[in-house]
Design a protein around this motif. Structure first.
Motif, PDB file in Angstrom:
ATOM      1  N   UNK A   1       0.830  -1.194   0.000  1.00 33.29           N
ATOM      2  CA  UNK A   1       0.000   0.000   0.000  1.00 33.29           C
ATOM      3  C   UNK A   1       0.875   1.258   0.000  1.00 33.29           C
ATOM      4  N   UNK A   2       0.513   2.219  -0.862  1.00 36.59           N
ATOM      5  CA  UNK A   2       1.218   3.500  -0.907  1.00 36.59           C
ATOM      6  C   UNK A   2       1.036   4.209   0.439  1.00 36.59           C
ATOM      7  N   UNK A   3       2.051   4.940   0.915  1.00 36.54           N
ATOM      8  CA  UNK A   3       1.927   5.591   2.228  1.00 36.54           C
ATOM      9  C   UNK A   3       0.715   6.517   2.343  1.00 36.54           C
ATOM     10  N   UNK A   4       0.345   7.213   1.253  1.00 33.90           N
ATOM     11  CA  UNK A   4      -0.841   8.079   1.308  1.00 33.90           C
ATOM     12  C   UNK A   4      -2.109   7.268   1.513  1.00 33.90           C
ATOM     13  N   UNK A   5      -2.212   6.161   0.792  1.00 32.40           N
ATOM     14  CA  UNK A   5      -3.383   5.290   0.948  1.00 32.40           C
ATOM     15  C   UNK A   5      -3.424   4.687   2.341  1.00 32.40           C
TER      16      UNK A   5
ATOM     17  N   UNK B   1       6.613  18.429  23.020  1.00 33.12           N
ATOM     18  CA  UNK B   1       6.345  19.840  23.233  1.00 33.12           C
ATOM     19  C   UNK B   1       7.549  20.630  23.693  1.00 33.12           C
ATOM     20  N   UNK B   2       8.696  19.997  23.811  1.00 30.64           N
ATOM     21  CA  UNK B   2       9.907  20.684  24.279  1.00 30.64           C
ATOM     22  C   UNK B   2      10.578  21.487  23.165  1.00 30.64           C
ATOM     23  N   UNK B   3      10.355  21.099  21.928  1.00 31.74           N
ATOM     24  CA  UNK B   3      10.986  21.771  20.803  1.00 31.74           C
ATOM     25  C   UNK B   3      12.037  20.900  20.147  1.00 31.74           C
ATOM     26  N   UNK B   4      11.893  20.693  18.836  1.00 28.92           N
ATOM     27  CA  UNK B   4      12.837  19.856  18.104  1.00 28.92           C
ATOM     28  C   UNK B   4      12.839  20.265  16.640  1.00 28.92           C
ATOM     29  N   UNK B   5      13.599  19.520  15.810  1.00 21.73           N
ATOM     30  CA  UNK B   5      13.684  19.850  14.390  1.00 21.73           C
ATOM     31  C   UNK B   5      12.327  19.721  13.703  1.00 21.73           C
ATOM     32  N   UNK B   6      11.548  18.696  14.066  1.00 17.00           N
ATOM     33  CA  UNK B   6      10.260  18.471  13.408  1.00 17.00           C
ATOM     34  C   UNK B   6       9.302  19.630  13.650  1.00 17.00           C
ATOM     35  N   UNK B   7       9.219  20.093  14.880  1.00 15.39           N
ATOM     36  CA  UNK B   7       8.281  21.185  15.198  1.00 15.39           C
ATOM     37  C   UNK B   7       8.953  22.549  15.109  1.00 15.39           C
TER      38      UNK B   7
ATOM     39  N   UNK C   1       0.665  12.574   6.650  1.00 12.42           N
ATOM     40  CA  UNK C   1       1.610  11.509   6.311  1.00 12.42           C
ATOM     41  C   UNK C   1       3.047  11.970   6.499  1.00 12.42           C
ATOM     42  N   UNK C   2       3.333  13.193   6.062  1.00 17.10           N
ATOM     43  CA  UNK C   2       4.688  13.719   6.203  1.00 17.10           C
ATOM     44  C   UNK C   2       5.077  13.862   7.671  1.00 17.10           C
ATOM     45  N   UNK C   3       4.125  14.306   8.486  1.00 16.67           N
ATOM     46  CA  UNK C   3       4.413  14.470   9.918  1.00 16.67           C
ATOM     47  C   UNK C   3       4.613  13.115  10.586  1.00 16.67           C
ATOM     48  N   UNK C   4       3.691  12.187  10.319  1.00 16.19           N
ATOM     49  CA  UNK C   4       3.723  10.908  11.033  1.00 16.19           C
ATOM     50  C   UNK C   4       4.799   9.967  10.517  1.00 16.19           C
ATOM     51  N   UNK C   5       5.228  10.138   9.246  1.00 14.95           N
ATOM     52  CA  UNK C   5       6.217   9.233   8.667  1.00 14.95           C
ATOM     53  C   UNK C   5       7.602   9.878   8.507  1.00 14.95           C
TER      54      UNK C   5
END
Length: 338
Positions: free
Chosen positions: A106-110, A267-273, A315-319
């Motif tokens: 399955x494609x990640x979007x699906x 919630x501490x702060x990182x590259x993702x957020x 998807x981008x956030x979770x993967x």
């Protein structure tokens, strides 16, 4: 002449016995043809006495029948043998394992879309779909977006005619549902949408949305917050928190942007957020009374909330994906990671 007929019979039968399919026709011509050996004998019957002629004629017919019967039998045997050899050559052992083919997945979007659908179905929502080629009325007018609104700019929307376009959101599905159903309504509408955006790491002219709608008596902002909080915990983890920031959408009032606490740093702060501790995940609000009225629902009796999120963004956030273009490039190296 009897001896000649017997000789013809013996030679013919012997030739037939050892013949193959291609030589049988030649044997038939040699012995039974117009210029064949049996025919030649019959032509000499005029020299026989009247008493011998019937006997020789009967014997000649018997020889002919023997040869014809032998040829027919040999043809049948040859065909049967050929069929037997063909069946053996084409025999398939159905118990043998087949040739292994590379299996896709399955494609990640699906995958994420199905995950989102399952979360909301678990909360009692129904999945409803609608057309991607949409009327201007359902995409804009019914959603409290008048003709002079900036969202109608041809730079942002793919117009086919003045009244037909590629939908820029899945909100038209909500309008169509409210037009044909009486509350209570609780639906989600996932699908492809189109906007005239330049392709870069965070924008695409084609992407996927999932929008939700609830309409019933006594629906409040608290119901919206509780629904989205439950969704965020199911999607990003039980420790996830959400916050609302005031915003403006023409079809909801009041409206809000919804952030989730970063599930990587808590919630501490990182590259993702980007050091903020929060990640924007969707937009939401209470359904505007004008939208309810446009769909034939009395806003004095009913209220509702709506929300919309980008499936690519979730998807981008979770993967942990940093470029939206990777979803559409069909690079096997990227897809194999999921």
């Amino acid at each position: 002449m009897k001896e000649k007929l017997q000789q013809i019979s013996d030679e013919a039968l012997q030739s037939i016995e050892t013949a193959n399919e291609s030589s049988l026709e030649q044997i038939k011509i040699k012995y039974l043809g117009k210029k064949g050996e049996l025919t030649a004998v019959l032509r000499g019957m005029g020299a026989l006495s009247p008493e011998e002629r019937p006997k020789i004629g009967q014997l000649a017919n018997e020889v002919r029948e023997k040869i014809e019967s032998a040829i027919a039998k040999k043809v049948q045997q040859t065909k049967s043998k050929a069929l037997e050899l063909k069946l053996k050559a084409e025999k398939i052992d159905v118990t043998m394992p087949g040739t292994a083919l590379p299996a896709g997945h399955i494609h990640p979007l699906t995958s994420v879309q199905r995950e989102l659908e399952n979360i909301f179905i678990g909360m009692g929502f129904e999945v409803v779909e609608g057309p991607e080629v949409e009327l201007d009325y359902y995409n804009f007018q019914a959603l409290n977006i008048p003709e002079n609104h900036p969202a109608r700019d041809t730079q942002d929307t793919f117009y086919i005619t003045d009244k037909i376009l590629l939908r820029s959101q899945t909100s038209p599905v909500q309008v169509r549902t409210m037009e044909h159903r009486k509350p209570p309504i609780r639906i989600i509408s996932p699908g492809r949408v189109y906007r005239s955006d330049a392709l870069d790491s965070t924008h695409s002219p084609l992407f996927h949305q999932l929008e939700g709608l609830v309409v019933d008596k006594g629906i409040t902002m608290g119901d919206l917050k509780g629904t989205l909080e439950t969704f965020a915990k199911k999607m990003f983890g039980e420790d996830t928190r959400i916050r609302f920031r005031p915003h403006h959408f023409p079809f909801t009032e009041p409206s809000a942007e919804v952030d989730a606490s970063c599930f990587v740093c808590g919630g501490k702060g990182c590259r993702l957020c980007k050091g903020e501790g929060w990640i924007e995940i969707l937009g939401a609000g209470m359904v505007h009374p004008f939208v309810l009225s446009n769909c034939g629902i009395d806003p004095e009796e009913y209220s509702g909330f709506a929300f919309g999120l980008g499936i690519e963004r979730i998807t981008m956030i979770s993967r942990g994906i940093d470029d939206i273009r990777l979803f559409y490039e069909n690079d096997q190296r990227f897809l194999d990671q999921f």
